[in-house]
Scaffold this motif. Structure first.
Motif, PDB file in Angstrom:
ATOM      1  N   LEU A 126       4.010   5.145 -10.733  1.00 38.58           N
ATOM      2  CA  LEU A 126       4.393   4.035 -11.603  1.00 38.58           C
ATOM      3  C   LEU A 126       4.756   2.850 -10.707  1.00 38.58           C
ATOM      4  CD1 LEU A 126       6.574   6.055 -14.111  1.00 38.58           C
ATOM      5  CD2 LEU A 126       4.261   5.175 -14.483  1.00 38.58           C
ATOM      6  N   TRP A 127       4.028   1.772 -10.886  1.00 36.83           N
ATOM      7  CA  TRP A 127       4.153   0.595 -10.010  1.00 36.83           C
ATOM      8  C   TRP A 127       4.964  -0.509 -10.663  1.00 36.83           C
ATOM      9  CZ3 TRP A 127       2.346   0.461  -5.068  1.00 36.83           C
ATOM     10  CH2 TRP A 127       1.494   1.495  -4.692  1.00 36.83           C
ATOM     11  N   THR A 128       5.775  -1.168  -9.855  1.00 43.69           N
ATOM     12  CA  THR A 128       6.460  -2.400 -10.277  1.00 43.69           C
ATOM     13  C   THR A 128       6.193  -3.455  -9.211  1.00 43.69           C
ATOM     14  OG1 THR A 128       8.485  -1.670  -9.196  1.00 43.69           O
ATOM     15  CG2 THR A 128       8.326  -1.286 -11.566  1.00 43.69           C
ATOM     16  N   PHE A 129       6.209  -4.684  -9.628  1.00 48.88           N
ATOM     17  CA  PHE A 129       5.939  -5.804  -8.726  1.00 48.88           C
ATOM     18  C   PHE A 129       7.235  -6.493  -8.354  1.00 48.88           C
ATOM     19  CE2 PHE A 129       1.996  -4.772 -10.639  1.00 48.88           C
ATOM     20  CZ  PHE A 129       1.010  -5.185  -9.766  1.00 48.88           C
ATOM     21  N   HIS A 130       7.333  -6.943  -7.107  1.00 51.86           N
ATOM     22  CA  HIS A 130       8.542  -7.602  -6.601  1.00 51.86           C
ATOM     23  C   HIS A 130       8.180  -8.925  -5.937  1.00 51.86           C
ATOM     24  CE1 HIS A 130      10.907  -4.065  -7.471  1.00 51.86           C
ATOM     25  NE2 HIS A 130       9.948  -3.350  -6.931  1.00 51.86           N
ATOM     26  N   TYR A 131       7.713  -9.856  -6.736  1.00 49.83           N
ATOM     27  CA  TYR A 131       7.260 -11.127  -6.184  1.00 49.83           C
ATOM     28  C   TYR A 131       8.412 -12.027  -5.753  1.00 49.83           C
ATOM     29  CZ  TYR A 131       2.368 -10.252  -7.263  1.00 49.83           C
ATOM     30  OH  TYR A 131       1.095  -9.758  -7.281  1.00 49.83           O
ATOM     31  N   GLU A 132       9.641 -11.611  -6.050  1.00 55.84           N
ATOM     32  CA  GLU A 132      10.779 -12.400  -5.556  1.00 55.84           C
ATOM     33  C   GLU A 132      10.830 -12.365  -4.032  1.00 55.84           C
ATOM     34  OE1 GLU A 132      12.227  -8.215  -6.446  1.00 55.84           O
ATOM     35  OE2 GLU A 132      11.048  -9.709  -7.540  1.00 55.84           O
ATOM     36  N   ASN A 133      10.105 -11.456  -3.388  1.00 57.94           N
ATOM     37  CA  ASN A 133      10.057 -11.377  -1.922  1.00 57.94           C
ATOM     38  C   ASN A 133       9.052 -12.340  -1.305  1.00 57.94           C
ATOM     39  OD1 ASN A 133      11.937  -9.310  -2.070  1.00 57.94           O
ATOM     40  ND2 ASN A 133      10.402  -7.700  -2.006  1.00 57.94           N
ATOM     41  N   PHE A 182      -1.578  -0.988  -2.731  1.00 58.23           N
ATOM     42  CA  PHE A 182      -1.015  -0.547  -1.458  1.00 58.23           C
ATOM     43  C   PHE A 182      -0.817  -1.706  -0.489  1.00 58.23           C
ATOM     44  CE2 PHE A 182      -2.088   3.743  -2.900  1.00 58.23           C
ATOM     45  CZ  PHE A 182      -0.885   4.369  -2.607  1.00 58.23           C
ATOM     46  N   ILE A 183      -1.691  -2.705  -0.537  1.00 56.09           N
ATOM     47  CA  ILE A 183      -1.485  -3.895   0.292  1.00 56.09           C
ATOM     48  C   ILE A 183      -0.227  -4.622  -0.155  1.00 56.09           C
ATOM     49  CG2 ILE A 183      -2.390  -6.194   0.843  1.00 56.09           C
ATOM     50  CD1 ILE A 183      -5.211  -4.873   0.809  1.00 56.09           C
ATOM     51  N   LEU A 184      -0.050  -4.761  -1.453  1.00 56.07           N
ATOM     52  CA  LEU A 184       1.167  -5.397  -1.976  1.00 56.07           C
ATOM     53  C   LEU A 184       2.390  -4.569  -1.590  1.00 56.07           C
ATOM     54  CD1 LEU A 184      -0.130  -6.474  -5.499  1.00 56.07           C
ATOM     55  CD2 LEU A 184       0.361  -7.983  -3.547  1.00 56.07           C
ATOM     56  N   TYR A 185       2.268  -3.259  -1.644  1.00 53.77           N
ATOM     57  CA  TYR A 185       3.365  -2.369  -1.256  1.00 53.77           C
ATOM     58  C   TYR A 185       3.716  -2.566   0.224  1.00 53.77           C
ATOM     59  CZ  TYR A 185       5.682   1.953   0.157  1.00 53.77           C
ATOM     60  OH  TYR A 185       6.552   2.855   0.700  1.00 53.77           O
ATOM     61  N   GLU A 186       2.707  -2.612   1.082  1.00 54.96           N
ATOM     62  CA  GLU A 186       2.941  -2.785   2.525  1.00 54.96           C
ATOM     63  C   GLU A 186       3.625  -4.110   2.848  1.00 54.96           C
ATOM     64  OE1 GLU A 186      -1.030  -2.346   3.983  1.00 54.96           O
ATOM     65  OE2 GLU A 186      -0.825  -0.179   4.237  1.00 54.96           O
ATOM     66  N   ASN A 187       3.488  -5.083   1.950  1.00 54.35           N
ATOM     67  CA  ASN A 187       4.089  -6.395   2.151  1.00 54.35           C
ATOM     68  C   ASN A 187       5.329  -6.597   1.287  1.00 54.35           C
ATOM     69  OD1 ASN A 187       2.252  -8.154   4.007  1.00 54.35           O
ATOM     70  ND2 ASN A 187       0.880  -6.876   2.784  1.00 54.35           N
ATOM     71  N   ASP A 188       5.919  -5.511   0.831  1.00 53.82           N
ATOM     72  CA  ASP A 188       7.148  -5.526   0.028  1.00 53.82           C
ATOM     73  C   ASP A 188       7.030  -6.339  -1.259  1.00 53.82           C
ATOM     74  OD1 ASP A 188       8.532  -3.908   1.856  1.00 53.82           O
ATOM     75  OD2 ASP A 188       9.077  -5.658   3.072  1.00 53.82           O
ATOM     76  N   LEU A 189       5.833  -6.366  -1.816  1.00 52.53           N
ATOM     77  CA  LEU A 189       5.630  -7.107  -3.055  1.00 52.53           C
ATOM     78  C   LEU A 189       5.413  -6.176  -4.251  1.00 52.53           C
ATOM     79  CD1 LEU A 189       3.326  -9.965  -1.735  1.00 52.53           C
ATOM     80  CD2 LEU A 189       5.801  -9.991  -2.060  1.00 52.53           C
ATOM     81  N   ALA A 190       5.350  -4.882  -3.975  1.00 54.31           N
ATOM     82  CA  ALA A 190       5.228  -3.889  -5.036  1.00 54.31           C
ATOM     83  C   ALA A 190       5.946  -2.624  -4.572  1.00 54.31           C
ATOM     84  CB  ALA A 190       3.762  -3.594  -5.343  1.00 54.31           C
ATOM     85  N   ALA A 191       6.362  -1.845  -5.531  1.00 56.90           N
ATOM     86  CA  ALA A 191       7.011  -0.564  -5.236  1.00 56.90           C
ATOM     87  C   ALA A 191       6.495   0.444  -6.256  1.00 56.90           C
ATOM     88  CB  ALA A 191       8.525  -0.694  -5.335  1.00 56.90           C
TER      89      ALA A 191
END
Length: 173
Positions: free
Chosen positions: A81-88, A57-66
């Motif tokens: 189902l979680w995906t990571f968005h480290y391109e952000n 949820f911390i990663l989600y709040e920082n647009d790093l996971a969805a």
């Protein structure tokens, strides 16, 4: 930039560690390809489910996971189902640097616009007005307050602010 390359960068490692803390770092440091459930991550990493969820949820709040929700047709339970968005991450770091530069500018302005007095016994610092109210005596130990020179601190802040501005390619306000 691939996850692996990003995660090798010490600045990005520190950024992720500051976000999720030591208990969430295994989650942040091991993003799987594709979608994964929080339960799968907890089992794979040997972590408590609540620690995994907190990090996600911390990663989600920082647009790093969805995540996307899927309802089980039989039980009615929701699965996330979680995906990571480290391109952000680079964009997030740039925003953080802008916030730091703004805060540093404000602190620099405060330091240059005020005169300070110091109690060398207690290591307490007072603005001129406060020191005057106390008769230039420390309210804790009653020793004489000394005028404090903050030139070195101001110079260090100016130097750091110049570095940030150069890195961000912005002009002084």
């Amino acid at each position: 930039m691939a996850f692996e390359e990003l995660l090798e960068d010490p600045v990005i490692q520190k950024y992720l560690h500051d976000l999720v803390g030591p208990t969430g770092m295994p989650v942040a440091a091991a993003p799987p390809d594709g979608e994964v459930t929080d339960e799968e991550l907890a089992e794979e990493l040997g972590l408590e489910l609540n620690d995994v969820r907190r990090a996600l949820f911390i990663l989600y709040e920082n647009d790093l996971a969805a995540y996307r929700r899927v309802r089980d047709e039989d039980s009615g339970w929701l699965t996330y189902l979680w995906t990571f968005h480290y391109e952000n991450i680079p964009e997030n770091l740039e925003e953080e640097m802008h916030r730091l530069a703004d805060a540093l500018e404000q602190r620099l302005e405060y330091e240059t616009e005020h005169q300070f007095y110091l109690c060398e016994n207690c290591s307490l610092r007072f603005e001129f007005e406060e020191a005057m109210e106390f008769g230039f005596e420390c309210p804790d130990c009653e020793t004489q307050l000394e005028a404090m020179e903050n030139t070195r601190m101001v110079e260090a802040m100016e130097w750091r602010l110049d570095q940030l501005r150069d890195e961000l390619n912005v002009e002084a306000a």
